[in-house]
Scaffold this motif. Structure first.
Motif, short mmCIF file in Angstrom:
data_model
loop_
_atom_site.label_atom_id
_atom_site.label_comp_id
_atom_site.label_asym_id
_atom_site.label_seq_id
_atom_site.Cartn_x
_atom_site.Cartn_y
_atom_site.Cartn_z
N UNK A 79 -3.40 11.61 -1.03
CA UNK A 79 -3.65 12.61 0.00
C UNK A 79 -3.07 13.95 -0.44
N UNK A 80 -3.58 15.02 0.13
CA UNK A 80 -3.09 16.36 -0.21
C UNK A 80 -1.76 16.62 0.47
N UNK A 81 -0.96 17.42 -0.18
CA UNK A 81 0.38 17.69 0.33
C UNK A 81 0.32 18.32 1.72
N UNK A 82 1.19 17.83 2.60
CA UNK A 82 1.31 18.36 3.96
C UNK A 82 2.68 19.00 4.10
N UNK A 117 4.09 11.89 -8.23
CA UNK A 117 3.72 12.26 -6.87
C UNK A 117 3.92 11.15 -5.85
N UNK A 118 4.50 10.02 -6.27
CA UNK A 118 4.70 8.90 -5.36
C UNK A 118 5.66 9.28 -4.23
N UNK A 119 5.31 8.87 -3.03
CA UNK A 119 6.16 9.08 -1.86
C UNK A 119 6.84 7.77 -1.47
N UNK A 120 7.87 7.88 -0.64
CA UNK A 120 8.48 6.67 -0.10
C UNK A 120 7.58 6.05 0.96
N UNK A 166 0.88 -1.17 0.00
CA UNK A 166 0.00 0.00 0.00
C UNK A 166 0.92 1.22 0.00
N UNK A 167 0.89 1.98 -1.08
CA UNK A 167 1.77 3.13 -1.25
C UNK A 167 0.95 4.41 -1.30
N UNK A 168 1.61 5.54 -1.17
CA UNK A 168 0.92 6.83 -1.14
C UNK A 168 1.46 7.75 -2.23
N UNK A 169 0.60 8.64 -2.66
CA UNK A 169 1.01 9.67 -3.62
C UNK A 169 0.30 10.97 -3.30
N UNK A 170 1.01 12.07 -3.54
CA UNK A 170 0.41 13.38 -3.33
C UNK A 170 -0.40 13.79 -4.55
N UNK A 171 -1.56 14.35 -4.33
CA UNK A 171 -2.40 14.80 -5.45
C UNK A 171 -2.10 16.25 -5.81
#
Length: 323
Positions: free
Chosen positions: A198-201, A157-160, A121-126
């Motif tokens: 998720x939106x950038x933090x 936009x993929x994060x680690x 399960x990976x995350x990316x910023x929109x």
């Protein structure tokens, strides 16, 4: 009870460790309610401030907090690899300590992996709100280039920040190359990945350690590590100019036979020489980049060297603390 191992690379992060600890403690309580335990593995990447001391303080008070300290700064990729080597959880995750990766997503990630349909399960910023415009432009350009020239899927936009199954993490550990580009490695091993958006933090405290130059160098590592297109491009450029040179030779011969041999202007000749010289040096630079990566690989140097840790004298593979 299943165990989640979260790997958190740190370099000069004394200002953010306490805030991160408060957030991750709340997440641990939520995981325990799901019958799932949590261990946090802080990786001190040769910090020059009090980062290691703060890690030790947290570890003394909380048995579920582990730390691993390098002899010097080996870079984030080495820190990620070192954490993966020492992460023994049923699920293994990566995240940054600056709270730009929301810890609150971890229970949802664990729930998805438990269902068994996905191995990651990976995350990316929109969005890239709060990021400099020029930096955002080059970042998006990099992802576009990689999608065109590489067979490995690298999502814009993929994060680690991600959580992996045990077999997924073990597959990544099988890739022991010295020049590491994790976003590419994660895509290369395959498996089925669920993406959470998720939106950038913005960063909670402190300053980013990634300058524009470091990001540019990192992007070059990614291109060289996961695409042969630049080398092929150099070969095609050479072939194209050989063909043009042959055509120009024919034109000059015909022109001389028909109109005699007029003296051409030297400025155009100088421009052509400079153009061809520049292209030659550019192609040599491309070849040199690939050769330098090969040179570092054949040395077989360890990815990192461990100075101290509270995890144990040996890593998961049974080797010494230089990996």
């Amino acid at each position: 009870m299943e165990l989640v191992s979260m790997i958190v690379p740190c370099y000069n992060e004394q200002e953010t460790l306490e805030d991160f600890y408060q957030e991750i403690s709340t997440v641990r309580d939520r995981l325990l309610a799901m019958n799932c335990d949590l261990e946090v593995i802080f990786v001190d990447d040769g910090s020059k401030d009090r980062t290691l001391e703060k890690m030790k303080d947290l570890a003394r008070e909380n048995p579920w907090i582990k730390y691993l300290s390098f002899t010097r700064n080996f870079g984030k990729e080495a820190a990620i690899y070192g954490g993966l080597v020492h992460g023994n959880g049923d699920f293994v995750g990566l995240m940054d300590v600056d709270l730009q990766d929301p810890p609150s997503l971890i229970p949802e990630m664990a729930r998805i992996l438990r269902e068994g349909e996905y191995d990651c399960v990976a995350t990316r910023r929109v969005d890239r709100r709060g990021e400099p415009v020029i930096r955002s432009f080059f970042a998006r350009s990099f992802y576009k280039i990689m999608r065109r020239i590489s067979d490995v899927e690298i999502v814009d936009g993929a994060r680690d920040f991600r959580l992996m199954s045990r077999r997924y993490a073990d597959s990544v550990l099988e890739l022991k190359e010295y020049n590491r580009f994790s976003k590419g490695l994660f895509g290369w091993v395959g498996y089925k990945t669920k993406w959470l958006e998720y939106e950038n933090v913005e960063r909670a405290k402190g300053e980013t350690k990634w300058s524009f130059f470091k990001l540019f160098k990192y992007s070059i590592d990614g291109i060289v590590g996961f695409s042969e297109v630049p080398v092929r491009f150099a070969a095609w450029i050479g072939l194209m100019f050989c063909a043009l040179a042959f055509i120009f030779i024919l034109v000059i011969i015909v022109r001389t036979l028909v109109f005699g041999d007029p003296v051409a202007g030297w400025p155009s000749l100088v421009c052509i020489i400079l153009l061809l010289s520049g292209i030659q040096l550019f192609c040599l630079g491309l070849l040199g980049e690939y050769l330098s990566k090969t040179y570092m690989e054949v040395k077989k140097r360890p990815v990192y060297l461990c100075k101290e840790t509270n995890i144990g004298a040996q890593n998961r593979e049974g080797g010494e603390e230089g990996v």
